[in-house]
Write a protein that holds these residues in place. Structure first.
Motif, PDB file in Angstrom:
ATOM      1  N   VAL A   1      43.413  46.014  34.354  1.00  0.00           N
ATOM      2  CA  VAL A   1      44.235  44.328  34.302  1.00  0.00           C
ATOM      3  C   VAL A   1      43.048  43.057  35.038  1.00  0.00           C
ATOM      4  O   VAL A   1      43.120  41.859  34.397  1.00  0.00           O
ATOM      5  CB  VAL A   1      45.307  44.744  34.557  1.00  0.00           C
ATOM      6  N   GLY A   2      42.921  42.717  36.064  1.00  0.00           N
ATOM      7  CA  GLY A   2      41.389  41.644  36.487  1.00  0.00           C
ATOM      8  C   GLY A   2      40.879  41.893  35.528  1.00  0.00           C
ATOM      9  O   GLY A   2      40.519  40.765  34.952  1.00  0.00           O
ATOM     10  N   MET A   3      40.307  42.659  35.008  1.00  0.00           N
ATOM     11  CA  MET A   3      39.093  42.299  34.191  1.00  0.00           C
ATOM     12  C   MET A   3      38.982  41.630  32.731  1.00  0.00           C
ATOM     13  O   MET A   3      38.654  41.031  32.101  1.00  0.00           O
ATOM     14  CB  MET A   3      37.971  44.388  33.890  1.00  0.00           C
ATOM     15  N   THR A   4      40.109  41.968  32.388  1.00  0.00           N
ATOM     16  CA  THR A   4      41.085  41.208  30.914  1.00  0.00           C
ATOM     17  C   THR A   4      41.940  40.308  31.033  1.00  0.00           C
ATOM     18  O   THR A   4      42.299  39.247  30.559  1.00  0.00           O
ATOM     19  CB  THR A   4      41.949  42.716  30.213  1.00  0.00           C
ATOM     20  N   ALA A   5      42.319  40.147  32.196  1.00  0.00           N
ATOM     21  CA  ALA A   5      43.421  38.117  32.779  1.00  0.00           C
ATOM     22  C   ALA A   5      42.030  37.272  32.640  1.00  0.00           C
ATOM     23  O   ALA A   5      40.823  37.254  33.007  1.00  0.00           O
ATOM     24  CB  ALA A   5      43.347  38.894  34.336  1.00  0.00           C
ATOM     25  N   LYS A   6      42.686  36.574  31.916  1.00  0.00           N
ATOM     26  CA  LYS A   6      41.880  35.294  31.542  1.00  0.00           C
ATOM     27  C   LYS A   6      41.468  33.953  32.263  1.00  0.00           C
ATOM     28  O   LYS A   6      42.983  33.219  32.274  1.00  0.00           O
ATOM     29  CB  LYS A   6      42.142  34.901  29.927  1.00  0.00           C
ATOM     30  N   ILE A   7      40.782  34.167  33.147  1.00  0.00           N
ATOM     31  CA  ILE A   7      40.958  33.139  34.691  1.00  0.00           C
ATOM     32  C   ILE A   7      40.716  32.014  34.058  1.00  0.00           C
ATOM     33  O   ILE A   7      41.165  31.050  34.221  1.00  0.00           O
ATOM     34  CB  ILE A   7      39.760  33.739  35.798  1.00  0.00           C
ATOM     35  N   GLU A   8      40.006  31.532  32.989  1.00  0.00           N
ATOM     36  CA  GLU A   8      39.471  30.572  32.251  1.00  0.00           C
ATOM     37  C   GLU A   8      40.627  29.928  32.168  1.00  0.00           C
ATOM     38  O   GLU A   8      40.555  28.207  31.890  1.00  0.00           O
ATOM     39  CB  GLU A   8      38.577  30.373  30.936  1.00  0.00           C
ATOM     40  N   LEU A   9      41.935  30.328  31.793  1.00  0.00           N
ATOM     41  CA  LEU A   9      43.296  29.662  31.795  1.00  0.00           C
ATOM     42  C   LEU A   9      43.273  28.699  32.742  1.00  0.00           C
ATOM     43  O   LEU A   9      43.935  27.699  32.489  1.00  0.00           O
ATOM     44  CB  LEU A   9      43.988  30.465  31.103  1.00  0.00           C
TER      45      LEU A   9
ATOM     46  N   TYR B   1      42.752  45.568  44.253  1.00  0.00           N
ATOM     47  CA  TYR B   1      42.305  45.818  42.575  1.00  0.00           C
ATOM     48  C   TYR B   1      42.262  44.839  41.447  1.00  0.00           C
ATOM     49  O   TYR B   1      41.025  44.315  40.780  1.00  0.00           O
ATOM     50  CB  TYR B   1      43.368  47.259  42.219  1.00  0.00           C
ATOM     51  N   LEU B   2      43.117  44.279  41.599  1.00  0.00           N
ATOM     52  CA  LEU B   2      43.039  42.601  40.445  1.00  0.00           C
ATOM     53  C   LEU B   2      41.552  41.710  40.800  1.00  0.00           C
ATOM     54  O   LEU B   2      41.405  41.533  40.239  1.00  0.00           O
ATOM     55  CB  LEU B   2      44.406  42.101  40.367  1.00  0.00           C
ATOM     56  N   VAL B   3      41.800  41.815  42.105  1.00  0.00           N
ATOM     57  CA  VAL B   3      41.075  40.738  42.445  1.00  0.00           C
ATOM     58  C   VAL B   3      39.391  41.561  42.047  1.00  0.00           C
ATOM     59  O   VAL B   3      38.397  40.390  41.807  1.00  0.00           O
ATOM     60  CB  VAL B   3      40.242  40.524  43.672  1.00  0.00           C
ATOM     61  N   ALA B   4      38.875  42.601  42.199  1.00  0.00           N
ATOM     62  CA  ALA B   4      38.007  43.107  42.226  1.00  0.00           C
ATOM     63  C   ALA B   4      37.695  43.284  40.509  1.00  0.00           C
ATOM     64  O   ALA B   4      36.261  43.107  40.452  1.00  0.00           O
ATOM     65  CB  ALA B   4      38.525  44.989  43.032  1.00  0.00           C
ATOM     66  N   GLY B   5      38.491  43.476  39.586  1.00  0.00           N
ATOM     67  CA  GLY B   5      38.553  43.484  38.519  1.00  0.00           C
ATOM     68  C   GLY B   5      38.046  42.377  38.369  1.00  0.00           C
ATOM     69  O   GLY B   5      37.385  42.121  36.952  1.00  0.00           O
ATOM     70  N   VAL B   6      38.657  41.072  38.735  1.00  0.00           N
ATOM     71  CA  VAL B   6      38.187  39.915  38.058  1.00  0.00           C
ATOM     72  C   VAL B   6      36.760  39.508  38.164  1.00  0.00           C
ATOM     73  O   VAL B   6      35.775  39.060  37.807  1.00  0.00           O
ATOM     74  CB  VAL B   6      39.217  38.594  38.969  1.00  0.00           C
ATOM     75  N   ALA B   7      36.189  40.359  39.507  1.00  0.00           N
ATOM     76  CA  ALA B   7      34.530  39.757  40.332  1.00  0.00           C
ATOM     77  C   ALA B   7      33.752  40.284  38.864  1.00  0.00           C
ATOM     78  O   ALA B   7      33.151  40.346  38.833  1.00  0.00           O
ATOM     79  CB  ALA B   7      34.552  40.825  41.423  1.00  0.00           C
ATOM     80  N   ILE B   8      34.241  41.619  38.678  1.00  0.00           N
ATOM     81  CA  ILE B   8      33.199  42.919  37.484  1.00  0.00           C
ATOM     82  C   ILE B   8      33.390  42.593  36.494  1.00  0.00           C
ATOM     83  O   ILE B   8      32.991  42.623  35.500  1.00  0.00           O
ATOM     84  CB  ILE B   8      33.067  44.188  37.766  1.00  0.00           C
ATOM     85  N   GLY B   9      34.693  41.855  35.690  1.00  0.00           N
ATOM     86  CA  GLY B   9      34.658  41.369  34.847  1.00  0.00           C
ATOM     87  C   GLY B   9      34.113  40.355  33.785  1.00  0.00           C
ATOM     88  O   GLY B   9      33.254  40.351  34.902  1.00  0.00           O
ATOM     89  N   PRO B  10      34.687  40.275  32.584  1.00  0.00           N
ATOM     90  CA  PRO B  10      33.215  38.858  31.855  1.00  0.00           C
ATOM     91  C   PRO B  10      33.977  38.304  32.856  1.00  0.00           C
ATOM     92  O   PRO B  10      32.872  36.509  32.271  1.00  0.00           O
ATOM     93  CB  PRO B  10      34.606  39.179  30.506  1.00  0.00           C
ATOM     94  N   ALA B  11      34.973  37.431  32.931  1.00  0.00           N
ATOM     95  CA  ALA B  11      35.292  36.228  33.963  1.00  0.00           C
ATOM     96  C   ALA B  11      33.610  35.984  35.069  1.00  0.00           C
ATOM     97  O   ALA B  11      33.750  34.315  35.644  1.00  0.00           O
ATOM     98  CB  ALA B  11      36.043  36.158  34.339  1.00  0.00           C
ATOM     99  N   ALA B  12      33.388  36.955  35.682  1.00  0.00           N
ATOM    100  CA  ALA B  12      32.398  36.798  36.763  1.00  0.00           C
ATOM    101  C   ALA B  12      31.738  37.385  36.661  1.00  0.00           C
ATOM    102  O   ALA B  12      30.588  36.312  35.655  1.00  0.00           O
ATOM    103  CB  ALA B  12      33.279  37.026  38.031  1.00  0.00           C
ATOM    104  N   LEU B  13      31.575  38.311  37.780  1.00  0.00           N
ATOM    105  CA  LEU B  13      29.430  39.258  36.818  1.00  0.00           C
ATOM    106  C   LEU B  13      29.541  39.517  35.463  1.00  0.00           C
ATOM    107  O   LEU B  13      28.171  39.925  35.194  1.00  0.00           O
ATOM    108  CB  LEU B  13      29.696  40.068  37.825  1.00  0.00           C
ATOM    109  N   GLY B  14      30.374  40.036  34.841  1.00  0.00           N
ATOM    110  CA  GLY B  14      30.167  40.629  33.581  1.00  0.00           C
ATOM    111  C   GLY B  14      29.277  41.589  33.490  1.00  0.00           C
ATOM    112  O   GLY B  14      29.295  42.106  32.354  1.00  0.00           O
ATOM    113  N   LEU B  15      29.960  42.995  34.707  1.00  0.00           N
ATOM    114  CA  LEU B  15      29.341  44.141  34.367  1.00  0.00           C
ATOM    115  C   LEU B  15      30.049  45.335  33.969  1.00  0.00           C
ATOM    116  O   LEU B  15      29.633  46.485  33.178  1.00  0.00           O
ATOM    117  CB  LEU B  15      29.514  44.752  36.057  1.00  0.00           C
TER     118      LEU B  15
END
Length: 616
Positions: A281-289, A34-48
């Motif tokens: 949580v994955g969507m809001t995680a700051k992967i850019e850090l 779920y965390l990875v899915a959130g990252v994928a659709i969140g602002p850090a990746a696809l931005g959906l």
């Protein structure tokens, strides 16, 4: 508006369906999926998803449902039995780890209260991740599995007061303006807690009774949802954590006869909302850090894993666990947990922690959760074999295919009776038993028993299952029994399967699996005891035997009817009550049962005072 909401729901569902199964198959767990899915659709990746923060606030409802389920499963009687491991081992681990991590946060420049919140948050472990890893390896009943469960249970309980305290600690005016505002807040909160406990004790039972009486599953599910949401809102209005209210409501219902039905109705909502929370949580995680400061992020992640592993090991040793169990726990519990997201997010929203610190720590916790399954896998394959030499943990035997007519899985008290009679009749059979010590003992008495898991197809094949006529499943563990039967039926469909049923629930599972024959292990002895009890009361032997025979036939019919409603607790309860009434009517209508004590001395002495029986 409606189309945009539907699009978001579609995005969440597709991301979960595509990504979560992949991570789960890799052994990394649903939470990480779920965390990875959130990252994928969140602002850090696809931005959906444009507003991830709003989704996160809504998805916190999933934590409310999670804590309600935890409270529902936390029966007071169960907690009393586990109190030493839960409050002793779990409390020791949380105390040691919190102090060490809080000291580290304070050393990095945080004030005392924020440092304690960070230390406590990072000391928490991931309950779904750890239980999933243990379940995959069938280690939940191992000693380190039980200790891990006790630790996780204590953490779930300990999270509640901290969640409740964050709004109070965050209100600077309460602390700076003296005791008045703080006392006011307590005076508001205390009646709300009392109202929840008292109201729950006296109102919830009748409410669910009326909902069940309607016969409508939708009405019952609506009542369950109303209890969860209502208790959460009550605590929120009192200035406390909504999760605290849901948890308290769960505990109040933990001894209710409707507990399983409530849990079944709530579980789908809990699963979906909790998955949505982890995706948020994955969507809001700051992967850019991780890209901007990889040394800092990876360094903190490594420091968290090493520090927690060391603290868990030392706490386990202080609790007098063995070095082997302590190391297993250290490799199981070094990660941060899902409640760290909740506490850190709440602390950030209350301005106890700045947003940059919260974002960094959430990313560190997420990475630690991703690393744990890999670390535990390496531990199981590389380190554990060094601590448990081959002499202490033998390899499974490879049975000789001597074309046995019967294979017996499990050679305890039940299986041994079958084996002794077959041996006396000179009928060839092969035995598989998974308890290595038991196998060694039984072999001393000349029995041909092989150490092995009968659920393994290769061992069944080597034991001659392809040529045998029958498989007798005599293991006592319900889960193991069903696993053996399921795999044997798929690979060896010609085998007749006779199975030992540990209890009525196990019997229903076996009936649903269409085994050739099942025997409830306690039924024959219980019926014999009942017959002798009636005879001991002076009732003639033929009448006593007739009464027992009526019960046996009636119980077999009842079991068949219960199979039709298996899994529906409300209908199962109705079935049991109806069966009891039917049995009374059968006895009343049967003219051969007088049930009057035999007044003759011979009748009173007809049953011997003691009949020696087989100790097995």
């Amino acid at each position: 508006m409606a189309s945009s909401l539907l699009f978001l729901a579609f995005v969440f569902l597709v991301a979960a369906v595509l990504i979560v199964p992949i991570l789960k198959r890799l052994g990394l767990g649903e939470v990480l999926g779920y965390l990875v899915a959130g990252v994928a659709i969140g602002p850090a990746a696809l931005g959906l998803v444009p507003d991830a923060e709003a989704v996160l606030h809504f998805a916190e409802v999933g934590i409310i449902f999670l804590l309600f389920i935890i409270g529902l499963e936390l029966k007071p009687s169960r907690l009393r039995l586990m109190r030493k491991a839960v409050f002793g081992g779990g409390g020791l681990q949380m105390s040691v780890t919190t102090v060490v991590l809080a000291a580290g946060a304070w050393w990095f420049g945080l004030a005392l209260i924020p440092a304690l919140i960070v230390g406590f948050s990072l000391a928490l472990c991931s309950t779904p991740l750890v239980l999933h890893m243990l379940g995959e390896r069938h280690e939940l009943n191992a000693r380190h599995g039980r200790l891990a469960f006790a630790t996780l249970l204590f953490q779930d309980i300990a999270t509640l007061p901290v969640l409740a305290a964050i709004p109070i600690l965050a209100s600077g005016s309460l602390l700076e303006a003296g005791w008045g505002p703080l006392i006011t807040r307590i005076l508001i909160a205390a009646p709300a807690v009392v109202a929840l406990v008292v109201g729950g004790r006296f109102l919830l039972g009748p409410m669910f009774q009326r909902a069940a009486a309607t016969g409508s599953r939708e009405v019952f599910a609506g009542a369950s949802l109303a209890v969860v949401i209502g208790s959460a809102l009550l605590m929120d209005m009192a200035g406390l954590s909504m999760a605290l209210g849901a948890f308290a409501a769960g505990i109040l219902l933990s001894d209710s006869e409707y507990r399983h039905s409530i849990e079944a109705d709530i579980e789908p909502f809990r699963g979906l909302l909790l998955g949505l929370f982890f995706m948020a949580v994955g969507m809001t995680a700051k992967i850019e850090l991780l890209v901007e400061a990889p040394g800092l992020v990876l360094g903190l992640t490594g420091a968290l894993l090493v520090t927690k592993a060391f603290c868990v090991m030392m706490a386990a040793r202080l609790f007098r666990a063995s070095w082997s169990d302590s190391l297993n726990l250290a490799m199981l519990l070094p990660q941060g947990g899902e409640f760290a997201f909740v506490l850190l997010t709440a602390a950030g929203g209350s301005f106890l922690l700045d947003s940059a610190t919260v974002e960094l720590l959430i990313l560190v916790v997420s990475l630690s959760m991703a690393a744990t399954p890999v670390l535990y896998l390496l531990h199981v394959r590389l380190i554990r074999p060094l601590l448990q030499p081959a002499a202490s943990k033998p390899e499974f035997d490879m049975p000789r295919d001597e074309s046995p007519r019967i294979i017996i899985a499990g050679f305890g008290r039940f299986g041994q009776i079958v084996g002794r009679i077959l041996q006396g009749l000179k009928i060839p059979y092969t035995v598989l038993d998974i308890d290595a010590r038991h196998v060694q003992v039984v072999r001393r008495y000349g029995n041909e028993v092989y150490y092995g898991d009968a659920a393994r197809i290769d061992l069944l094949e080597a034991a001659g299952a392809s040529k045998a006529q029958m498989l007798v499943v005599a293991v006592s563990d319900v889960e193991s029994s069903m696993r053996i039967i399921e795999r044997a039926q798929k690979r060896f469909p010609h085998l007749k399967i006779h199975a030992r049923a540990r209890n009525r629930y196990h019997a229903l599972l076996l009936m649903r699996a269409n085994v050739s024959y099942l025997q409830r292990e306690l039924l024959p002895g219980s019926l014999d005891m009942t017959r002798e009890t009636l005879i001991g009361l002076g009732i003639p032997r033929d009448e006593a035997q007739h009464a027992v025979d009526i019960f046996r036939r009636h119980d077999e019919r009842t079991l068949q009817r219960q199979l039709e409603v298996f899994g529906n607790e409300r209908k199962l309860i109705q079935n049991v009550q109806q069966a009891a009434s039917e049995l009374e009517q059968l006895y009343e209508a049967d003219e051969d049962i007088v049930m009057k004590p035999d007044s003759s001395e011979a009748g009173a002495q007809e049953a011997p005072r003691h009949q020696p029986g087989n100790r097995d």
